[in-house]
Write a protein that holds these residues in place. Structure first.
Motif, PDB file in Angstrom:
ATOM      1  N   LEU A 630      86.357 -19.983  38.124  1.00 56.98           N
ATOM      2  CA  LEU A 630      85.872 -18.772  37.450  1.00 56.98           C
ATOM      3  C   LEU A 630      84.345 -18.822  37.291  1.00 56.98           C
ATOM      4  O   LEU A 630      83.661 -17.811  37.499  1.00 56.98           O
ATOM      5  N   ASP A 631      83.795 -19.991  36.951  1.00 62.49           N
ATOM      6  CA  ASP A 631      82.343 -20.110  36.807  1.00 62.49           C
ATOM      7  C   ASP A 631      81.626 -19.801  38.124  1.00 62.49           C
ATOM      8  O   ASP A 631      80.568 -19.145  38.139  1.00 62.49           O
ATOM      9  N   MET A 632      82.191 -20.257  39.238  1.00 64.94           N
ATOM     10  CA  MET A 632      81.556 -19.989  40.534  1.00 64.94           C
ATOM     11  C   MET A 632      81.611 -18.496  40.868  1.00 64.94           C
ATOM     12  O   MET A 632      80.617 -17.907  41.328  1.00 64.94           O
ATOM     13  N   HIS A 633      82.749 -17.869  40.648  1.00 64.45           N
ATOM     14  CA  HIS A 633      82.853 -16.428  40.882  1.00 64.45           C
ATOM     15  C   HIS A 633      81.906 -15.669  39.945  1.00 64.45           C
ATOM     16  O   HIS A 633      81.281 -14.667  40.344  1.00 64.45           O
ATOM     17  N   PHE A 634      81.821 -16.143  38.715  1.00 62.07           N
ATOM     18  CA  PHE A 634      80.944 -15.496  37.744  1.00 62.07           C
ATOM     19  C   PHE A 634      79.477 -15.559  38.216  1.00 62.07           C
ATOM     20  O   PHE A 634      78.735 -14.573  38.125  1.00 62.07           O
ATOM     21  N   THR A 635      79.069 -16.720  38.767  1.00 64.92           N
ATOM     22  CA  THR A 635      77.688 -16.868  39.242  1.00 64.92           C
ATOM     23  C   THR A 635      77.411 -15.927  40.411  1.00 64.92           C
ATOM     24  O   THR A 635      76.356 -15.271  40.478  1.00 64.92           O
ATOM     25  N   VAL A 636      78.359 -15.840  41.340  1.00 67.41           N
ATOM     26  CA  VAL A 636      78.181 -14.940  42.489  1.00 67.41           C
ATOM     27  C   VAL A 636      78.106 -13.491  42.024  1.00 67.41           C
ATOM     28  O   VAL A 636      77.286 -12.698  42.517  1.00 67.41           O
ATOM     29  N   GLU A 637      78.943 -13.120  41.044  1.00 66.73           N
ATOM     30  CA  GLU A 637      78.946 -11.738  40.563  1.00 66.73           C
ATOM     31  C   GLU A 637      77.662 -11.414  39.797  1.00 66.73           C
ATOM     32  O   GLU A 637      77.182 -10.278  39.832  1.00 66.73           O
ATOM     33  N   ILE A 638      77.092 -12.398  39.100  1.00 69.03           N
ATOM     34  CA  ILE A 638      75.809 -12.160  38.423  1.00 69.03           C
ATOM     35  C   ILE A 638      74.756 -11.737  39.445  1.00 69.03           C
ATOM     36  O   ILE A 638      74.024 -10.760  39.257  1.00 69.03           O
ATOM     37  N   SER A 646      73.240 -12.997  47.558  1.00 71.53           N
ATOM     38  CA  SER A 646      72.733 -14.011  48.477  1.00 71.53           C
ATOM     39  C   SER A 646      73.883 -14.648  49.235  1.00 71.53           C
ATOM     40  O   SER A 646      74.834 -15.148  48.632  1.00 71.53           O
ATOM     41  N   ARG A 647      73.794 -14.631  50.536  1.00 75.15           N
ATOM     42  CA  ARG A 647      74.808 -15.283  51.346  1.00 75.15           C
ATOM     43  C   ARG A 647      74.786 -16.790  51.128  1.00 75.15           C
ATOM     44  O   ARG A 647      75.826 -17.451  51.123  1.00 75.15           O
ATOM     45  N   ASN A 648      73.601 -17.338  50.941  1.00 71.05           N
ATOM     46  CA  ASN A 648      73.492 -18.775  50.715  1.00 71.05           C
ATOM     47  C   ASN A 648      74.183 -19.171  49.415  1.00 71.05           C
ATOM     48  O   ASN A 648      74.878 -20.197  49.339  1.00 71.05           O
ATOM     49  N   LEU A 649      73.994 -18.358  48.365  1.00 71.07           N
ATOM     50  CA  LEU A 649      74.656 -18.628  47.093  1.00 71.07           C
ATOM     51  C   LEU A 649      76.173 -18.609  47.263  1.00 71.07           C
ATOM     52  O   LEU A 649      76.887 -19.473  46.740  1.00 71.07           O
ATOM     53  N   HIS A 650      76.658 -17.639  47.991  1.00 65.05           N
ATOM     54  CA  HIS A 650      78.103 -17.524  48.221  1.00 65.05           C
ATOM     55  C   HIS A 650      78.628 -18.744  48.977  1.00 65.05           C
ATOM     56  O   HIS A 650      79.701 -19.293  48.654  1.00 65.05           O
ATOM     57  N   GLN A 651      77.877 -19.219  49.972  1.00 63.53           N
ATOM     58  CA  GLN A 651      78.326 -20.370  50.757  1.00 63.53           C
ATOM     59  C   GLN A 651      78.343 -21.642  49.919  1.00 63.53           C
ATOM     60  O   GLN A 651      79.283 -22.440  50.009  1.00 63.53           O
ATOM     61  N   VAL A 652      77.304 -21.838  49.089  1.00 64.25           N
ATOM     62  CA  VAL A 652      77.266 -23.048  48.264  1.00 64.25           C
ATOM     63  C   VAL A 652      78.386 -23.012  47.224  1.00 64.25           C
ATOM     64  O   VAL A 652      79.054 -24.025  46.971  1.00 64.25           O
ATOM     65  N   ALA A 653      78.595 -21.846  46.618  1.00 59.90           N
ATOM     66  CA  ALA A 653      79.682 -21.723  45.642  1.00 59.90           C
ATOM     67  C   ALA A 653      81.026 -22.003  46.304  1.00 59.90           C
ATOM     68  O   ALA A 653      81.902 -22.667  45.724  1.00 59.90           O
ATOM     69  N   SER A 654      81.209 -21.513  47.520  1.00 57.26           N
ATOM     70  CA  SER A 654      82.466 -21.768  48.241  1.00 57.26           C
ATOM     71  C   SER A 654      82.638 -23.252  48.527  1.00 57.26           C
ATOM     72  O   SER A 654      83.756 -23.795  48.433  1.00 57.26           O
ATOM     73  N   ALA A 658      85.671 -25.634  47.294  1.00 61.13           N
ATOM     74  CA  ALA A 658      86.469 -26.408  48.245  1.00 61.13           C
ATOM     75  C   ALA A 658      86.501 -27.883  47.862  1.00 61.13           C
ATOM     76  O   ALA A 658      87.543 -28.544  47.954  1.00 61.13           O
ATOM     77  N   ARG A 659      85.365 -28.397  47.413  1.00 63.81           N
ATOM     78  CA  ARG A 659      85.331 -29.808  47.000  1.00 63.81           C
ATOM     79  C   ARG A 659      86.164 -30.024  45.749  1.00 63.81           C
ATOM     80  O   ARG A 659      86.856 -31.056  45.617  1.00 63.81           O
ATOM     81  N   ALA A 660      86.146 -29.039  44.851  1.00 67.76           N
ATOM     82  CA  ALA A 660      86.978 -29.146  43.649  1.00 67.76           C
ATOM     83  C   ALA A 660      88.453 -29.113  44.016  1.00 67.76           C
ATOM     84  O   ALA A 660      89.267 -29.857  43.443  1.00 67.76           O
ATOM     85  N   ARG A 662      89.765 -30.229  46.733  1.00 73.32           N
ATOM     86  CA  ARG A 662      90.136 -31.533  47.286  1.00 73.32           C
ATOM     87  C   ARG A 662      90.261 -32.586  46.183  1.00 73.32           C
ATOM     88  O   ARG A 662      91.170 -33.426  46.209  1.00 73.32           O
ATOM     89  N   ALA A 663      89.365 -32.519  45.214  1.00 75.75           N
ATOM     90  CA  ALA A 663      89.418 -33.504  44.126  1.00 75.75           C
ATOM     91  C   ALA A 663      90.695 -33.361  43.307  1.00 75.75           C
ATOM     92  O   ALA A 663      91.361 -34.356  42.969  1.00 75.75           O
ATOM     93  N   PHE A 664      91.044 -32.109  42.972  1.00 71.88           N
ATOM     94  CA  PHE A 664      92.250 -31.899  42.166  1.00 71.88           C
ATOM     95  C   PHE A 664      93.498 -32.162  42.985  1.00 71.88           C
ATOM     96  O   PHE A 664      94.499 -32.669  42.467  1.00 71.88           O
ATOM     97  N   SER A 665      93.488 -31.800  44.269  1.00 70.84           N
ATOM     98  CA  SER A 665      94.670 -32.048  45.111  1.00 70.84           C
ATOM     99  C   SER A 665      94.933 -33.535  45.229  1.00 70.84           C
ATOM    100  O   SER A 665      96.093 -33.978  45.252  1.00 70.84           O
ATOM    101  N   ALA A 666      93.830 -34.322  45.333  1.00 69.72           N
ATOM    102  CA  ALA A 666      94.004 -35.771  45.444  1.00 69.72           C
ATOM    103  C   ALA A 666      94.615 -36.376  44.196  1.00 69.72           C
ATOM    104  O   ALA A 666      95.168 -37.484  44.240  1.00 69.72           O
ATOM    105  N   ARG A 667      94.560 -35.623  43.083  1.00 69.96           N
ATOM    106  CA  ARG A 667      95.099 -36.134  41.813  1.00 69.96           C
ATOM    107  C   ARG A 667      96.454 -35.505  41.483  1.00 69.96           C
ATOM    108  O   ARG A 667      96.932 -35.629  40.358  1.00 69.96           O
ATOM    109  N   GLY A 668      97.016 -34.821  42.445  1.00 66.11           N
ATOM    110  CA  GLY A 668      98.355 -34.286  42.241  1.00 66.11           C
ATOM    111  C   GLY A 668      98.411 -32.875  41.708  1.00 66.11           C
ATOM    112  O   GLY A 668      99.505 -32.394  41.375  1.00 66.11           O
TER     113      GLY A 668
END
Length: 753
Positions: A630-638, A646-654, A658-660, A662-668
């Motif tokens: 939600l925080d990432m979507h909120f930043t893009v919407e701001i 910014s396309r760059n902002l959208h790519q970094v947020a994405s 994606a990394r989050a 993977r981190a949560f998936s690795a923990r079940g």
């Protein structure tokens, strides 16, 4: 046996005697050969000496023959005169002798030639060279055999021709002496050279032509050099006029006298090149100090005048522009280098004298608008920068710009980059050591948002508005030459650093400006992140702590406290930017976009943040993942809502999401089952913006997890409203002029540079 041995021994003895005799004969023969060879060499030497003596004897015979002929002619004339005054007896007595002498020595032709030679001698004695030339020319036309060279062997040597050649040699020497006279006039010089040409001395005449005009040029230069200190800016132009006008005059005279002969044309070119080399040395020796504006002006007008002269010489077939530029280029580049060093020292040395630098309102007004928001030293530094660059550009002439304009633009962009480095030091750094170092170099500091925005606005105004106006003269000339296809002078290859395109120069300025923006944004974001208290500080605990009330599909959740604080900080920053950067919406939106991107980039690269999330011992919950997404979507919407998607902002947020995952998936934790649909996050982020803009109405503002600008850390020293609900409408519009109806599906585009 004994008798046989005796015979053999006797035969051997006989043979030995014969061999000895043969040896003596051979030795005698070799001795005779050496003697005869030495005699042969002596004979050869004597023959050579005899030949020299014979040549000398011929010369003496020729000279004595002329004297004898003159003597006989004189004697005959005296005898003839004497016979007229003698009585009849004496006349009868001597008549046979006179007749005999007349028949032998004094023919009518001899008398005419002697009279001619006497006339020539008289004219030579009186230095009437024109009459001598005409008389000899007429005599040679009447007697073509007289034109035979003295070196040509003839069966019957002519004493008259030899005498005539001697008088022609005397005439030649007189002509040479006349030409070499320092005070000879142009008319006399031409007549003397024409005389040498009539005598057949063409190479000598051309050599004397170059020597005479070179001597006249040297005298003119020597007379002018003492005046150079009186005219430091224009002395080079005067020298150029002297040198090139002399070259032009010499070229024309050579063509008139010698025609289009390639031999003499090449000699003219060689002489002109030598004179140009001497001219360049004189320009350097008598130039003002190379780091002064006067030296830059003198070098500019020198190139302008000299290349104009070269264009005139090209009509005469002399192409000297390339040589001139090759010789002058090191000097021009040295003057440019030292002038820009002086400019850098004046711009960066804030402890210098307070010399007034008047600028027209056209250049000064855009900078003085920042005086109310910043230290006066900042505005003065910007005015000083523009004044110095403007002064340099005003010294340049058209042809200097044509040949060195790209070089000059590059130096200006480098100087602007040095100025940006000074402005970077004025922004407080998070490192105390850097702050202590920077304080020694910069007399002004940009501590508050308004001061830092004024600093950014000053740099932006210089790069985007003032510098293009100052260098418009250079850019126009380069663009016009490129469009017309003329470029540098024919056959002169432009240097590599002169091929700078206008767009490349603007890109260099933009790179320096981006360097300042990046530094500001990094310091701003780092200060924002590490100056928060525990509740609003952005770290991994934001997404790891247990919450009594989570995110539910049927609720109206808000972003985490750090991102709510970010929203408030950006809103306040937009209000201040709207006041300080009034009328510069491009810069305002660019800064807001860059600030937002910088925060997200920091989060993507923060190893401590990801180290906690990816640590196997750290418990992860689905609600933490939902909050991060939600925080990432909120930043893009701001960014989209505020008008700087910014396309760059959208790519970094994405990439963060994606990394989050993977981190949560690795923990079940299964993201698919734990997270709502993407549309839910988009709509929730839009709703959160709407709620934060509208204030506390309809929201539980007492909840510690939902703040709306309650934190004192987000207050700006220049504008510190207590809560978002207290802001008036104008404040909201300064941050984002879009209405809530604009919160539709996002359309991303590259941020304006």
């Amino acid at each position: 046996m004994g008798f046989g041995n005796f015979l053999v021994e006797a035969g051997i003895r006989k043979i030995c005697f014969e061999l000895l005799d043969l040896k003596d004969a051979v030795e005698n023969l070799c001795g005779n050969m050496r003697t005869k060879y030495s005699a042969f060499l002596r004979l050869c030497e004597e023959v050579v000496e005899t030949e020299h003596e014979l040549n000398d004897l011929r010369k003496h015979i020729s000279a004595h023959g002329i004297l004898l002929q003159d003597l006989m002619t004189g004697v005959a004339r005296e005898l003839e005169e004497w016979t007229h005054v003698n009585d009849d007896i004496q006349e009868v007595e001597y008549r046979p002798q006179v007749l005999e002498l007349d028949n032998t020595f004094s023919t009518e032709e001899v008398d005419q030639r002697m009279v001619f030679l006497e006339n020539i001698d008289v004219l030579l004695a009186e230095h009437k060279m024109d009459e001598v030339i005409e008389a000899i020319d007429a005599e040679e036309r009447s007697h073509p055999e007289l034109k035979i060279s003295a070196d040509t062997s003839t069966n019957e040597p002519s004493f008259y021709r030899t005498a005539l050649l001697e008088r022609k040699l005397i005439l030649e020497n007189q002509l040479v002496d006349t030409i070499e006279q320092p005070s000879i006039g142009i008319g006399e010089l031409k007549k003397a050279l024409s005389g040498l040409l009539k005598l057949g001395k063409v190479p000598l005449a051309h050599q004397l032509l170059l020597k005479a005009y070179g001597s006249r040029l040297q005298k003119s230069i020597e007379a002018f050099l003492p005046l150079c200190p009186c005219y430091p800016e224009t002395y080079s132009t005067s020298l150029s006029n002297l040198v090139f006008s002399s070259i032009l005059l010499t070229t024309k005279e050579s063509a008139n006298l010698f025609g289009d002969n390639p031999v003499y044309s090449n000699k003219i070119v060689q002489w002109a090149e030598w004179e140009i080399e001497s001219f360049v040395r004189l320009v350097k020796e008598h130039a003002p100090s190379s780091d002064s504006a006067t030296a830059l002006r003198a070098a500019s007008v020198c190139i302008q005048a000299s290349l104009n002269h070269c264009s005139a010489l090209e009509l005469q077939g002399l192409k000297l522009s390339k040589l001139l530029l090759v010789l002058l280029q090191p000097y021009i580049e040295e003057v440019l280098e030292l002038n820009f060093r002086r400019a850098r020292k004046q711009i960066l040395d804030f402890s210098g004298s307070d010399e007034s630098m008047p600028l027209s309102p056209r250049f000064a007004s855009p900078l003085t608008t920042f005086a109310t928001s910043s230290d006066s030293s900042l505005v003065e530094s910007g005015i000083r920068f523009i004044f110095i660059i403007k002064d340099i550009v005003e010294q340049l002439t058209h042809l200097v710009i044509l040949h060195f304009g790209g070089n000059i633009l590059t130096r200006i962009s480098q100087l602007f980059d040095k100025y940006i480095d000074v402005l970077i030091k004025a922004i407080p750094s998070t490192s105390e050591d850097e702050n202590l170092t920077d304080l020694k170099d910069v007399p002004f500091r940009a501590e508050t948002d308004s001061q830092q925005l004024a600093l950014l606005g000053t740099a932006f105004t210089i790069a985007e508005e003032l510098l293009p106006m100052v260098v418009s003269k250079i850019r126009n000339i380069l663009n016009e030459s490129k469009e017309a296809g003329i470029g540098p002078v024919e056959n002169v290859m432009p240097s590599a650093n002169n091929t700078l395109e206008s767009k490349d120069w603007r890109r260099q300025l933009q790179h320096s400006l981006d360097k300042l923006k990046d530094h500001f944004c990094r310091q701003y974001v780092v200060s924002f992140i590490y100056s928060r208290d525990d509740k609003t500080r952005l770290d991994a605990q934001t997404y790891l702590q247990e919450k009594e009330e989570g995110l539910f599909w049927d609720s109206d959740p808000l972003p985490s406290l750090p991102f709510q604080a970010l929203f408030g900080k950006l809103q306040q920053f937009g209000i201040v930017a709207g006041d300080v950067l009034l009328g510069r919406e491009k810069l305002q939106k660019g800064l807001l976009a860059r600030l937002t991107e910088t925060l997200v980039l920091w989060l993507a690269d923060e190893q401590e943040f990801w180290g906690h999330l990816e640590d196997d011992s750290t418990p992860l919950r689905p609600l933490g993942l939902q909050q991060l997404i939600l925080d990432m979507h909120f930043t893009v919407e701001i960014a989209r809502f505020a008008g700087y998607p910014s396309r760059n902002l959208h790519q970094v947020a994405s990439s963060i999401m994606a990394r989050a995952f993977r981190a949560f998936s690795a923990r079940g934790v299964d993201p698919q089952s734990a997270l709502p649909e993407d549309e839910w996050f988009v709509e929730t982020a839009k709703g959160a913006i709407n709620r934060l803009l509208q204030g506390a109405s309809g929201s539980d503002t007492s909840d510690e997890d939902h703040i709306i600008m309650h934190d004192d850390g987000i207050s700006d020293p220049d504008a510190s409203p207590s809560s978002l609900s207290s802001m008036d409408g104008s404040g909201s519009e300064s941050f984002a002029s879009a209405e809530m109806g604009d919160l539709e599906s996002p359309v991303f585009s590259d941020t304006e540079s």
